[in-house]
Design an enzyme around this catalytic site. Structure first.
Site, short mmCIF file in Angstrom:
data_model
loop_
_atom_site.label_atom_id
_atom_site.label_comp_id
_atom_site.label_asym_id
_atom_site.label_seq_id
_atom_site.Cartn_x
_atom_site.Cartn_y
_atom_site.Cartn_z
N ASN A 70 0.81 -1.22 0.00
CA ASN A 70 0.00 0.00 0.00
C ASN A 70 0.84 1.28 0.00
O ASN A 70 2.06 1.22 0.21
CB ASN A 70 -0.99 -0.07 1.16
CG ASN A 70 -2.14 -0.97 0.77
OD1 ASN A 70 -3.08 -0.56 0.10
ND2 ASN A 70 -2.03 -2.25 1.14
N HIS A 100 23.81 -0.77 9.83
CA HIS A 100 25.18 -0.25 9.77
C HIS A 100 25.99 -0.87 10.91
O HIS A 100 25.50 -0.99 12.03
CB HIS A 100 25.18 1.28 9.94
CG HIS A 100 24.69 1.99 8.72
ND1 HIS A 100 25.48 2.19 7.60
CD2 HIS A 100 23.49 2.53 8.42
CE1 HIS A 100 24.78 2.83 6.68
NE2 HIS A 100 23.57 3.04 7.15
N ALA A 147 -0.58 -1.74 13.89
CA ALA A 147 -0.13 -0.47 13.33
C ALA A 147 0.98 0.14 14.19
O ALA A 147 0.92 0.10 15.42
CB ALA A 147 -1.32 0.48 13.26
N LYS A 167 5.50 -6.88 20.73
CA LYS A 167 5.33 -7.93 21.76
C LYS A 167 4.05 -8.72 21.46
O LYS A 167 3.09 -8.18 20.90
CB LYS A 167 5.18 -7.31 23.15
CG LYS A 167 6.39 -6.51 23.60
CD LYS A 167 7.49 -7.41 24.13
CE LYS A 167 8.63 -6.59 24.73
NZ LYS A 167 9.90 -7.26 24.69
C1 LIG Z 1 -3.38 -5.23 15.94
C2 LIG Z 1 -4.86 -5.04 15.68
C3 LIG Z 1 -5.29 -5.82 14.43
C4 LIG Z 1 -5.54 -5.62 16.92
O1 LIG Z 1 -6.91 -5.44 16.82
P1 LIG Z 1 -7.86 -6.10 18.00
O2 LIG Z 1 -7.65 -7.57 18.03
O3 LIG Z 1 -9.24 -5.61 17.74
O4 LIG Z 1 -7.21 -5.53 19.33
P2 LIG Z 1 -7.85 -4.54 20.39
O5 LIG Z 1 -8.29 -3.27 19.74
O6 LIG Z 1 -8.86 -5.32 21.16
O7 LIG Z 1 -6.63 -4.20 21.33
C5 LIG Z 1 -6.11 -5.12 22.28
C6 LIG Z 1 -5.00 -4.41 23.07
O8 LIG Z 1 -3.88 -4.18 22.21
C7 LIG Z 1 -3.58 -2.79 22.12
N1 LIG Z 1 -3.24 -2.50 20.72
C8 LIG Z 1 -4.00 -2.74 19.63
N2 LIG Z 1 -3.36 -2.37 18.53
C9 LIG Z 1 -2.18 -1.88 18.92
C10 LIG Z 1 -1.09 -1.33 18.23
N3 LIG Z 1 -1.10 -1.25 16.89
N4 LIG Z 1 -0.01 -0.93 18.93
C11 LIG Z 1 0.00 -1.03 20.29
N5 LIG Z 1 -1.01 -1.56 21.00
C12 LIG Z 1 -2.10 -1.96 20.32
C13 LIG Z 1 -4.86 -2.09 22.53
O9 LIG Z 1 -4.60 -0.81 23.03
C14 LIG Z 1 -5.39 -3.04 23.59
O10 LIG Z 1 -4.65 -2.82 24.77
P3 LIG Z 1 -5.34 -2.98 26.24
O11 LIG Z 1 -5.75 -4.44 26.31
O12 LIG Z 1 -4.25 -2.63 27.17
O13 LIG Z 1 -6.52 -2.08 26.24
C15 LIG Z 1 -5.24 -3.54 15.46
O14 LIG Z 1 -5.21 -2.82 16.69
C16 LIG Z 1 -4.32 -2.83 14.47
O15 LIG Z 1 -3.23 -2.33 14.79
N6 LIG Z 1 -4.78 -2.80 13.19
C17 LIG Z 1 -4.04 -2.24 12.09
C18 LIG Z 1 -4.91 -1.21 11.34
C19 LIG Z 1 -4.28 -0.82 10.05
O16 LIG Z 1 -3.12 -0.52 9.97
N7 LIG Z 1 -5.06 -0.86 8.99
C20 LIG Z 1 -4.54 -0.66 7.67
C21 LIG Z 1 -5.45 -1.30 6.67
S1 LIG Z 1 -4.53 -2.29 5.51
#
Ligand SMILES: CC(C)(COP(=O)(O)OP(=O)(O)OC[C@H]1O[C@@H](n2cnc3c(N)ncnc32)[C@H](O)[C@@H]1OP(=O)(O)O)[C@@H](O)C(=O)NCCC(=O)NCCS
Length: 172
Positions: A70, A100, A147, A167
């Site tokens: 993307n 490096h 993300a 993590k």
């Molecule tokens: C990783 C991901 C898929 C997880 O989604 P989920 O299973 O619905 O997870 P949740 O929203 O329930 O979050 C669970 C925990 O992880 C944490 N968390 C979720 N995504 C995170 C991230 N990217 N970085 C750090 N922490 C994250 C949340 O804050 C939550 O923490 P808590 O339990 O302390 O409250 C989603 O958060 C994500 O990052 N999606 C990417 C979106 C994107 O880039 N889209 C582009 C389209 S191609």
């Protein structure tokens, strides 16, 4: 020429180390550059979207079938980059298979050369937007990287990793 090689030559294009399937899409603003050596191959039904940079820097970059790279992601090749099939790489990711060397204090870092191990991203991986993937890492089949994460160590399959450094969050 055998039948299979005839079919292959109809479906694929090859220009100076760049090979891509005719059923792939490369946006006109994407840059595919192997001028410092190395080769690029792109499989069937893979899309390379706006402003993506694919820069070999001496290594090979292989991207499989049905992948989506993307906008504004940067994929470097230095130590080799292998991306499987059905891989989603969201916008603004950077994948950099090089570091490096910096052990000599008296010498500038830019004179100390690089260590390049390579990066492997297995099938059905999703990298969320803004991920950074560092050298030597393998991301196992079916895994998700949240993300904004920075991946410094290999990730097992079918798991979700988030954060800096990335993590374990949960199994899928
Ligand atoms: C990783 C991901 C898929 C997880 O989604 P989920 O299973 O619905 O997870 P949740 O929203 O329930 O979050 C669970 C925990 O992880 C944490 N968390 C979720 N995504 C995170 C991230 N990217 N970085 C750090 N922490 C994250 C949340 O804050 C939550 O923490 P808590 O339990 O302390 O409250 C989603 O958060 C994500 O990052 N999606 C990417 C979106 C994107 O880039 N889209 C582009 C389209 S191609």
């Amino acid at each position: 020429m055998g039948l299979l090689s005839k079919i292959f030559s109809v479906l694929n294009f090859s220009i100076k180390g760049l090979r891509y399937h005719s059923k792939s899409f490369i946006h006109k603003t994407a840059v595919l550059d192997n001028s410092f050596g190395g080769e690029i191959s792109i499989g069937k039904n893979t899309e390379i979207l706006n402003g993506v940079l694919i820069l070999t820097y001496g290594g090979n970059i292989n991207i499989g079938d049905n992948c989506s790279i993307n906008p504004y992601s940067v994929l470097y090749g230095h130590g080799g980059l292998a991306i499987g099939n059905n891989v989603l790489i969201a916008a603004h990711c950077v994948i950099i298979p090089a570091n490096h060397n910096f052990s000599e204090i008296e010498e500038p870092i830019n004179k100390q050369g690089l260590t390049c191990k390579g990066i492997i991203i297995e099938d059905d991986v999703w990298l969320g937007t803004g991920c950074k993937i560092l050298d030597g890492v393998t991301i196992g089949k079916g895994s998700i990287i949240g993300a904004g994460s920075i991946v410094t160590k290999s990730i097992p399959g079918n798991s979700v990793f988030v954060g800096n450094p990335a993590k374990f969050l949960k199994h899928r």
